[in-house]
Design a protein around this motif. Structure first.
Motif, PDB file in Angstrom:
ATOM      1  N   GLY A 246      46.671 -41.886 -10.988  1.00  0.00           N
ATOM      2  CA  GLY A 246      45.278 -41.512 -10.773  1.00  0.00           C
ATOM      3  C   GLY A 246      44.950 -41.330  -9.300  1.00  0.00           C
ATOM      4  N   ASP A 247      43.957 -42.120  -8.810  1.00  0.00           N
ATOM      5  CA  ASP A 247      43.551 -42.026  -7.401  1.00  0.00           C
ATOM      6  C   ASP A 247      44.185 -43.142  -6.567  1.00  0.00           C
ATOM      7  N   MET A 248      45.361 -43.606  -7.003  1.00  0.00           N
ATOM      8  CA  MET A 248      46.022 -44.726  -6.328  1.00  0.00           C
ATOM      9  C   MET A 248      46.180 -44.484  -4.826  1.00  0.00           C
ATOM     10  N   PHE A 249      46.662 -43.306  -4.455  1.00  0.00           N
ATOM     11  CA  PHE A 249      46.914 -43.054  -3.043  1.00  0.00           C
ATOM     12  C   PHE A 249      45.626 -42.868  -2.248  1.00  0.00           C
ATOM     13  N   GLN A 250      44.582 -42.370  -2.908  1.00  0.00           N
ATOM     14  CA  GLN A 250      43.284 -42.325  -2.236  1.00  0.00           C
ATOM     15  C   GLN A 250      42.843 -43.743  -1.876  1.00  0.00           C
ATOM     16  N   GLN A 251      43.075 -44.670  -2.794  1.00  0.00           N
ATOM     17  CA  GLN A 251      42.714 -46.060  -2.527  1.00  0.00           C
ATOM     18  C   GLN A 251      43.574 -46.664  -1.414  1.00  0.00           C
ATOM     19  N   VAL A 252      44.850 -46.253  -1.357  1.00  0.00           N
ATOM     20  CA  VAL A 252      45.730 -46.732  -0.281  1.00  0.00           C
ATOM     21  C   VAL A 252      45.172 -46.313   1.070  1.00  0.00           C
ATOM     22  N   PHE A 253      44.853 -45.018   1.211  1.00  0.00           N
ATOM     23  CA  PHE A 253      44.349 -44.522   2.492  1.00  0.00           C
ATOM     24  C   PHE A 253      42.960 -45.075   2.798  1.00  0.00           C
ATOM     25  N   ARG A 254      42.177 -45.331   1.766  1.00  0.00           N
ATOM     26  CA  ARG A 254      40.856 -45.936   1.963  1.00  0.00           C
ATOM     27  C   ARG A 254      41.003 -47.344   2.538  1.00  0.00           C
ATOM     28  N   ALA A 255      41.975 -48.087   2.013  1.00  0.00           N
ATOM     29  CA  ALA A 255      42.194 -49.465   2.469  1.00  0.00           C
ATOM     30  C   ALA A 255      42.731 -49.505   3.903  1.00  0.00           C
ATOM     31  N   GLN A 257      42.359 -47.201   6.211  1.00  0.00           N
ATOM     32  CA  GLN A 257      41.312 -46.738   7.125  1.00  0.00           C
ATOM     33  C   GLN A 257      40.299 -47.840   7.393  1.00  0.00           C
ATOM     34  N   LYS A 258      39.960 -48.605   6.354  1.00  0.00           N
ATOM     35  CA  LYS A 258      39.007 -49.700   6.519  1.00  0.00           C
ATOM     36  C   LYS A 258      39.560 -50.765   7.462  1.00  0.00           C
ATOM     37  N   LYS A 259      40.824 -51.109   7.303  1.00  0.00           N
ATOM     38  CA  LYS A 259      41.473 -52.076   8.178  1.00  0.00           C
ATOM     39  C   LYS A 259      41.537 -51.554   9.608  1.00  0.00           C
ATOM     40  N   TYR A 260      41.819 -50.261   9.740  1.00  0.00           N
ATOM     41  CA  TYR A 260      41.910 -49.608  11.052  1.00  0.00           C
ATOM     42  C   TYR A 260      40.571 -49.672  11.777  1.00  0.00           C
ATOM     43  N   GLU A 261      39.488 -49.415  11.055  1.00  0.00           N
ATOM     44  CA  GLU A 261      38.162 -49.445  11.669  1.00  0.00           C
ATOM     45  C   GLU A 261      37.816 -50.843  12.176  1.00  0.00           C
ATOM     46  N   THR A 262      38.241 -51.867  11.431  1.00  0.00           N
ATOM     47  CA  THR A 262      38.038 -53.248  11.883  1.00  0.00           C
ATOM     48  C   THR A 262      38.822 -53.508  13.171  1.00  0.00           C
ATOM     49  N   GLU A 263      40.070 -53.024  13.211  1.00  0.00           N
ATOM     50  CA  GLU A 263      40.899 -53.176  14.406  1.00  0.00           C
ATOM     51  C   GLU A 263      40.278 -52.457  15.592  1.00  0.00           C
ATOM     52  N   LEU A 264      39.737 -51.254  15.356  1.00  0.00           N
ATOM     53  CA  LEU A 264      39.117 -50.494  16.435  1.00  0.00           C
ATOM     54  C   LEU A 264      37.961 -51.253  17.069  1.00  0.00           C
TER      55      LEU A 264
END
Length: 273
Positions: A246-255, A257-264
């Motif tokens: 399904g949208d498994m890989f969309q969820q991977v990139f969403r996760a 990106q969210k972690k990346y924004e916290t790091e930024l």
């Protein structure tokens, strides 16, 4: 040119070994160091002509191109430590995605770039991602690009795709290794095949797949079409994959990106911009 590597954890070690084994640099033209010197010593034991620096300052003072292979939140501290020995003709290279070249340029006066490597570079393959600082000289751009052609396909990227590009080339091997292991485990659980045989067959299949793509025999899409005969067994498996992923890989990139924004945000607090 003298290469300096500060930090010989996973990626620092991979970088050092790839550059030497790919004949991009000679061991005698490289100096490395690590907070725990025993880790750096392991690399020197393999390449005796390589120089072991006592600390980051010694490496930065003696090297022309200085790779910062430390954790993102340790970069600022290392920059502040080595800044007094950074002459304008040197180049500082970060390998971590959350820290921009602009942030590093705000702390030093020499050329700056970011090169995000991949574990695949250890096999002298895969992509390395380049971003250049505004003050980075054309000479340094050409020199490092040429250097990394020996171990990878160097590619300049825009800042806004840094995370997703890094997810694909740097995190991708881990993501797909996880999927492949699940593929093997599924075969073992559902059939009579043993773990070792399934692992061997799968590993050789992946090597063959890579060769087909590398030699341009097929694209990913045309390869699937060749194998997936209408009404055949492969098609039944593809139906399951379509249904379950399904949208498994969309969820991977969403996760990621969210972690990346916290790091930024944490890095911005450190650098003040």
């Amino acid at each position: 040119m003298k290469i300096g590597i500060i930090g010989t954890g996973n990626m620092g070690r991979i970088l050092a070994e790839a550059l030497i084994d790919g004949n991009a640099v000679s061991p005698s033209s490289m100096m490395i160091t690590n907070r725990t010197l025993s880790k750096a010593l392991e690399i020197q034991n393999r390449y005796p002509d390589l120089t072991l620096g006592r600390n980051a300052t010694e490496v930065a003072e003696n090297a022309d191109a200085i790779f910062l292979c430390v954790k993102p939140h340790d970069v600022l501290g290392v920059l502040e430590t080595i800044n007094p020995v950074l002459s304008r003709n040197k180049c500082v290279i970060s390998i971590t995605s959350p820290i921009s070249v602009n942030q590093i340029e705000s702390k030093v006066d020499c050329s700056v770039m970011r090169i995000i490597p991949s574990i695949t570079n250890r096999a002298l393959a895969g992509v390395s991602l380049f971003s250049f600082g505004a003050r980075c000289t054309m000479e340094w751009r050409e020199t490092l690009f040429t250097l990394f052609k020996k171990i990878s396909v160097p590619l300049e990227i825009e800042e806004e795709i840094t995370r997703v590009a890094s997810d694909i080339v740097s995190c991708g091997p881990a993501f797909f290794s996880h999927l492949v292991q699940s593929f093997i485990n599924g075969a073992v659980k559902e059939t009579e095949i043993d773990q070792n045989t399934a692992t061997k067959l799968t590993s050789e299949m992946l090597i063959g797949l890579g060769e087909l793509l590398s030699q341009n025999h097929y694209t990913l899409q045309s390869l699937q079409e060749k194998v997936c005969v209408l009404g055949g067994i492969t098609g039944e498996g593809i139906k399951v994959l379509d249904r379950e992923t399904g949208d498994m890989f969309q969820q991977v990139f969403r996760a990621t990106q969210k972690k990346y924004e916290t790091e930024l945000e944490r890095i911005k607090e450190q650098f003040g911009l």
